[in-house]
Design a protein around this motif. Sequence first.
Motif, PDB file in Angstrom:
ATOM      1  N   LEU A  93       0.799  -1.221   0.000  1.00 12.93           N
ATOM      2  CA  LEU A  93       0.000   0.000   0.000  1.00 12.93           C
ATOM      3  C   LEU A  93       0.833   1.272   0.000  1.00 12.93           C
ATOM      4  O   LEU A  93       0.329   2.337  -0.325  1.00 12.93           O
ATOM      5  CB  LEU A  93      -0.944   0.000   1.205  1.00 12.93           C
ATOM      6  N   ALA A  94       2.083   1.192   0.378  1.00 12.52           N
ATOM      7  CA  ALA A  94       2.966   2.361   0.387  1.00 12.52           C
ATOM      8  C   ALA A  94       4.157   2.069  -0.506  1.00 12.52           C
ATOM      9  O   ALA A  94       5.001   1.252  -0.170  1.00 12.52           O
ATOM     10  CB  ALA A  94       3.426   2.656   1.813  1.00 12.52           C
ATOM     11  N   TYR A  95       4.210   2.720  -1.656  1.00 10.66           N
ATOM     12  CA  TYR A  95       5.310   2.463  -2.583  1.00 10.66           C
ATOM     13  C   TYR A  95       5.610   3.709  -3.401  1.00 10.66           C
ATOM     14  O   TYR A  95       4.769   4.586  -3.542  1.00 10.66           O
ATOM     15  CB  TYR A  95       5.011   1.293  -3.507  1.00 10.66           C
ATOM     16  N   ARG A  96       6.829   3.758  -3.926  1.00  9.19           N
ATOM     17  CA  ARG A  96       7.253   4.826  -4.833  1.00  9.19           C
ATOM     18  C   ARG A  96       8.032   4.194  -5.977  1.00  9.19           C
ATOM     19  O   ARG A  96       8.814   3.277  -5.768  1.00  9.19           O
ATOM     20  CB  ARG A  96       8.184   5.819  -4.134  1.00  9.19           C
ATOM     21  N   ARG A  97       7.847   4.696  -7.164  1.00  9.15           N
ATOM     22  CA  ARG A  97       8.627   4.268  -8.314  1.00  9.15           C
ATOM     23  C   ARG A  97       9.985   4.954  -8.221  1.00  9.15           C
ATOM     24  O   ARG A  97      10.061   6.137  -7.904  1.00  9.15           O
ATOM     25  CB  ARG A  97       7.917   4.664  -9.592  1.00  9.15           C
ATOM     26  N   CYS A  98      11.057   4.220  -8.453  1.00 11.18           N
ATOM     27  CA  CYS A  98      12.378   4.799  -8.288  1.00 11.18           C
ATOM     28  C   CYS A  98      13.380   4.212  -9.269  1.00 11.18           C
ATOM     29  O   CYS A  98      13.068   3.280 -10.005  1.00 11.18           O
ATOM     30  CB  CYS A  98      12.862   4.621  -6.855  1.00 11.18           C
TER      31      CYS A  98
END
Length: 79
Positions: free
Chosen positions: A46-51
């Motif tokens: 539920l908590a993610y970032r594209r990096c």
Amino acid sequence: MGIDGTWRRDCLLNAVSYNDAVLTVEGSIQGLNLKEFFSAASSTGLAYRRCELVRVTGTEMDIQFLKTKAGKKAKASAH
């Protein structure tokens, strides 16, 4: 976690800012596509970032968070 979901590595978050982070990765990252991937901060996803990878020094990775395209969140919220 890989963009396509084919790989995942546990890691320790050493430092984080709005634009980037430093991670200590458990296990080998050799052979993984690190050009673009997800940094997931929860086991449920539920908590993610594209990096993307900036630099690897031993087991530490410097990563940079990628910005989403303008309007993408607004379109997703409308459905």
